[in-house]
Design a protein around this motif. Structure first.
Motif, short mmCIF file in Angstrom:
data_model
loop_
_atom_site.label_atom_id
_atom_site.label_comp_id
_atom_site.label_asym_id
_atom_site.label_seq_id
_atom_site.Cartn_x
_atom_site.Cartn_y
_atom_site.Cartn_z
N ARG A 16 -10.26 15.47 -8.37
CA ARG A 16 -10.82 15.45 -7.09
C ARG A 16 -10.16 15.52 -6.64
N ALA A 17 -11.28 15.63 -5.44
CA ALA A 17 -10.07 17.21 -4.41
C ALA A 17 -9.12 15.84 -4.01
N ALA A 18 -7.81 16.98 -3.83
CA ALA A 18 -6.69 15.85 -3.25
C ALA A 18 -6.31 14.90 -2.36
N GLN A 19 -6.51 14.11 -1.92
CA GLN A 19 -6.04 12.74 -0.62
C GLN A 19 -5.25 12.72 -0.42
N GLU A 20 -4.36 13.63 0.22
CA GLU A 20 -3.33 13.29 0.14
C GLU A 20 -3.21 12.88 1.83
N ILE A 21 -2.31 11.08 1.96
CA ILE A 21 -2.59 10.46 3.33
C ILE A 21 -1.33 10.95 3.69
N ILE A 22 -2.01 10.96 5.22
CA ILE A 22 -0.49 10.76 6.12
C ILE A 22 -0.70 9.48 7.17
N ARG A 23 0.27 8.81 6.33
CA ARG A 23 0.39 8.18 7.78
C ARG A 23 1.46 8.25 8.93
N ARG A 24 0.60 7.83 10.03
CA ARG A 24 1.12 8.26 11.20
C ARG A 24 0.96 7.26 12.11
N ILE A 25 1.93 6.75 13.32
CA ILE A 25 1.52 6.11 14.42
C ILE A 25 0.68 6.20 15.24
N VAL A 26 -1.36 5.89 15.83
CA VAL A 26 -1.69 6.73 16.99
C VAL A 26 -1.08 5.75 17.81
N GLY A 27 -1.60 7.08 18.66
CA GLY A 27 -1.20 6.66 20.45
C GLY A 27 -2.34 5.71 20.66
N ASP A 28 -3.84 6.33 20.43
CA ASP A 28 -4.99 5.73 21.36
C ASP A 28 -5.50 4.74 20.41
N THR A 29 -4.93 3.73 20.16
CA THR A 29 -5.99 2.11 19.15
C THR A 29 -6.96 2.76 19.02
N VAL B 98 -13.04 -4.67 7.26
CA VAL B 98 -13.15 -4.24 8.42
C VAL B 98 -12.82 -4.62 9.53
N ASP B 99 -12.41 -6.17 9.00
CA ASP B 99 -11.28 -6.90 10.06
C ASP B 99 -10.23 -6.50 9.93
N ALA B 100 -9.84 -6.44 8.51
CA ALA B 100 -8.53 -5.84 8.02
C ALA B 100 -8.34 -4.83 8.82
N VAL B 101 -8.71 -3.53 8.40
CA VAL B 101 -9.01 -2.35 9.13
C VAL B 101 -8.59 -2.55 10.20
N GLN B 102 -9.70 -3.26 11.17
CA GLN B 102 -9.47 -3.08 12.64
C GLN B 102 -7.64 -3.83 13.13
N GLY B 103 -7.47 -5.13 12.19
CA GLY B 103 -6.17 -5.40 12.64
C GLY B 103 -4.92 -4.12 12.02
N LEU B 104 -4.65 -3.44 11.66
CA LEU B 104 -3.88 -1.95 11.28
C LEU B 104 -3.97 -1.86 11.97
N ILE B 105 -5.18 -1.40 12.28
CA ILE B 105 -5.47 -0.38 13.53
C ILE B 105 -4.90 -0.77 14.66
N ARG B 106 -5.59 -2.45 15.46
CA ARG B 106 -5.12 -1.92 16.85
C ARG B 106 -3.71 -2.50 16.67
N ASP B 107 -3.24 -3.40 15.55
CA ASP B 107 -1.88 -4.17 15.89
C ASP B 107 -0.54 -3.54 15.44
N ALA B 108 -0.78 -2.24 14.58
CA ALA B 108 0.15 -1.31 13.92
C ALA B 108 0.06 -0.54 14.42
N ALA B 109 -0.94 0.07 15.13
CA ALA B 109 -0.92 1.43 15.08
C ALA B 109 -1.26 2.31 14.66
N LEU B 110 -1.72 1.49 13.19
CA LEU B 110 -1.91 2.46 12.18
C LEU B 110 -3.07 3.67 11.99
N ASN B 111 -3.01 4.54 11.11
CA ASN B 111 -4.44 5.75 11.64
C ASN B 111 -5.23 4.53 10.24
N ALA B 112 -6.31 5.79 11.03
CA ALA B 112 -7.42 4.84 10.05
C ALA B 112 -7.62 5.30 8.83
#
Lengths: 555, 86
Positions: free
Chosen positions: A23-36, A86-100
């Motif tokens: 598999r192509a390596a999928q390194e996920i970088i966790r970061r906090i985004v500014g523009d949610t 989708v709701d759960a992803v939205q929660g993490l992006i909007r409330d925790a400002a996590l990258n997608a």
């Protein structure tokens, strides 16, 4: 020589070089985004692309592996668009400002764990589905394309576990076989491999080392055997098995569409036994000439109350129309105190094989019988339905069954509901009484169907459930074969036809004798249709068949 | 609110595909809330993961609740849907 034992989930022998799926390596970088808002938009776009891709894959799967495989990708598509997801992803992006990317992975792990912890093997296997979908979305977000096979020659593909989308996307001309470290027999990869006829072995754990890559492997998807550096004997054994399987498969497949006719011109119908609507696919795939026995019990045993007329009608109609005018013989309720649904409230019996069972229940509880007969007659308008009554011993029982049929026909006529008034009626011959009365009974019905399992039990006074009877329980006992011959003679004297269902029908050592008796139809499991057809088409000597019958009758 | 109980007869229960069909069906009625309850756990029929998480097996009974616009008609439509698909 090194032998690794896995679990064979798709039969067949394959020989070729081992290749590890990367598999192509999928390194996920966790970061906090500014523009949610912008991050949420990224997710929305990626998930729309994923849904679109899955729709295309569904079509590809439909062409390569059929509707069932296509449905899998349609389900994946729904998962990608699912509100919970989708709701759960939205929660993490909007409330925790996590990258997608990180949000998708987190949510997919959460759902995957929920599925893994369910107490149901099927649902546990769905964890792979949600990870597969999430992997696709993340791949789109990061711009990484998923792995493939970079090889010029066909290979035996090994991986930790293949996601269904990976299996279907691969170039099948490059794949000789699959091996996975994990996986379950009900995983989609196993199912797809079987549908596509590619040998597959699962559950080998970490036995396949990296340094084996490129080595010549012999694998047997039936036994689960994987051989590396095979010695000459093993190699020859595997190759012989492979050649034989390919030869047999080709030969049997070439028999589709051909009649079950001996070289000297005697023919017989080969139908199939089924126990549910789903079994019809196998009947069609194996070119069964009809349904010789559709056991209706599944309708009664799966719920906790009586199946309604509509439920039954739906099942019978589906089978009748799928068989497109070929005969579909449906047996009315055949249960007793040993095999019953609690809601029937049958009293416990000392000896249920001889108790209130099958037609005896139907004739004692006319309302149950009537519901089933109405459903059967209604289905008769959609194909060639025949009705079969089990456990008959007496003439009056048959007359009463026929009266019930007439009453139902009358009702349907009054209600203006369509049915086929010429629906054939037949009885099971499975009691010694029915054998002795077969001349009289033949006058009353359109056909006989010999249930050899019960006939053997009642003829020989050997309980089928008792495992201590050994040689006393002899299904080839001349008494049983004489009984079948008598019944065949009486059916034919009255101008009626006779079939055999039950295990003896598929017994290749008896086929000649059955032909010599003039049996009109054999009903067997779908997998036995083509092997039997093959045997019959190679017979050429009616005298030899008569001799075979004579030998068996004399025991 | 209208409700009915249904005993699932599909041999492998409400697995992925029927769950997907159920969600699709529920989406047809945006003004009506349809929920599925098994052993006291209630989920909205619009949510695929939720429906699948109930792990409903063959022979198990579920309670279907319908509330909102056209309750009677929607409940009847769902009863029919369950009979045909589940």
């Amino acid at each position: 020589m090194l032998v690794i034992q896995g679990k064979g989930v798709s039969a067949g022998v394959a020989v070729g070089p081992l290749y590890f799926y990367r598999r192509a390596a999928q390194e996920i970088i966790r970061r906090i985004v500014g523009d949610t808002d912008a991050e949420w938009k990224r997710f929305e776009e990626a998930s729309a692309v994923a849904a679109h891709q899955l729709g295309i894959l569904a079509e590809k799967a439909r062409e390569e592996a059929g509707d069932e495989a296509a449905l899998l990708f349609e389900t994946h598509q729904m998962m990608a668009e699912d509100m919970d997801f989708v709701d759960a992803v939205q929660g993490l992006i909007r409330d925790a400002a996590l990258n997608a990317e990180a949000a998708v992975m987190d949510v997919s792990e959460q759902f995957a764990e929920m599925f893994s912890s369910m107490d149901d093997e099927y649902m546990q296997a769905r964890a792979a589905d949600i990870r597969d979908v999430a992997g696709r979305i993340v791949g789109i977000l990061t711009g990484v394309v998923s792995g493939g096979i970079d090889s010029d020659v066909p290979v035996i593909l090994a991986s930790d576990d293949l996601a269904p989308s990976e299996t279907i996307q691969m170039d099948k001309s490059k794949i000789l076989g699959f091996i996975t470290a994990g996986g379950s027999g009900s995983s989609h990869t196993a199912i797809l491999a079987r549908t596509m006829g590619i040998p597959a072995i699962i559950g080998v754990g970490d036995a396949l080392k990296d340094e084996f890559e490129g080595r010549k492997l012999y694998i047997d998807g039936e036994t689960g055997e994987i051989v590396i550096q095979a010695d000459q004997l093993t190699a020859e054994r595997m190759l012989t098995k492979q050649a034989k399987q390919q030869e047999t498969r080709r030969m049997l497949s070439n028999l589709k569409g051909l009649p079950n006719e001996t070289k000297d011109g005697q023919s017989i119908q080969i139908y199939c036994n089924i126990g549910s609507v789903e079994d019809v696919d196998a009947v069609i795939a194996n070119d069964g000439g009809g349904i010789g026995l559709f056991r209706s019990e599944f309708l009664y045993l799966q719920g906790n109350t009586y199946p309604t007329e509509e439920e039954q009608f739906e099942a019978y109609r589906t089978v009748a129309s799928l068989m497109k005018g070929k005969r579909v013989i449906i047996r009315t309720l055949d249960i007793g105190a040993d095999k019953q649904a609690d809601y029937f409230g049958l009293a416990k019996e000392e000896n249920p094989a001889m108790g209130l069972r099958a037609i005896r229940i139907c004739l004692s509880r006319p309302e149950i019988f009537k519901t089933q007969l109405r459903a059967l007659y209604r289905a008769s308008a959609y194909g060639k339905v025949a009705i079969l009554f089990p456990m008959i011993t007496s003439e009056w029982e048959v007359r009463e069954c026929k009266r019930a049929c007439l009453a139902v026909q009358q009702e349907l006529k009054t209600e203006g509901i369509p049915f086929d008034p010429d629906t054939e009626l037949g009885i099971m011959i499975e009691t010694p009484a029915a054998v002795m009365m077969s001349d009289v009974l033949a006058e009353l019905v359109d056909f006989f169907s010999v249930g050899t399992n019960d006939l053997t039990q009642y003829m020989l006074a050997c309980d089928r459930q008792c495992d201590r009877l050994g040689k006393f329980f002899d299904p080839h006992h001349p008494a049983v074969l004489r009984a079948i011959r008598t019944v065949a003679e009486n059916a034919h004297k009255a101008g009626k036809w006779i079939g055999i269902c039950g295990e003896l029908a598929a017994d290749p050592t008896l086929t000649e004798a059955f032909l010599a008796m003039g049996i009109d139809e054999l009903s067997v499991t779908p997998g036995s249709v083509l092997p039997l057809r093959h045997a019959i088409r190679n017979m050429d000597d009616p005298k030899a068949r008569k001799r075979a019958l004579k030998d068996l009758l004399e025991g | 609110m209208k409700e009915f109980t249904y005993v699932v007869t599909d041999p492998i229960g409400i697995h992925a595909r029927p769950a997907g069909l159920l969600v699709k069906e529920a989406k047809k009625y945006p003004d009506t809330v349809i929920t599925l309850t098994k052993n006291g756990k209630e989920v909205n029929c619009l949510k695929l993961m939720g429906v699948m998480s109930l792990g409903v097996k063959t022979g198990e009974s579920v309670l279907v609740k319908v509330s909102g616009a056209d309750e009677d008609a929607v409940a009847a439509a769902f009863e029919e849907f369950f009979k045909i698909n589940l």
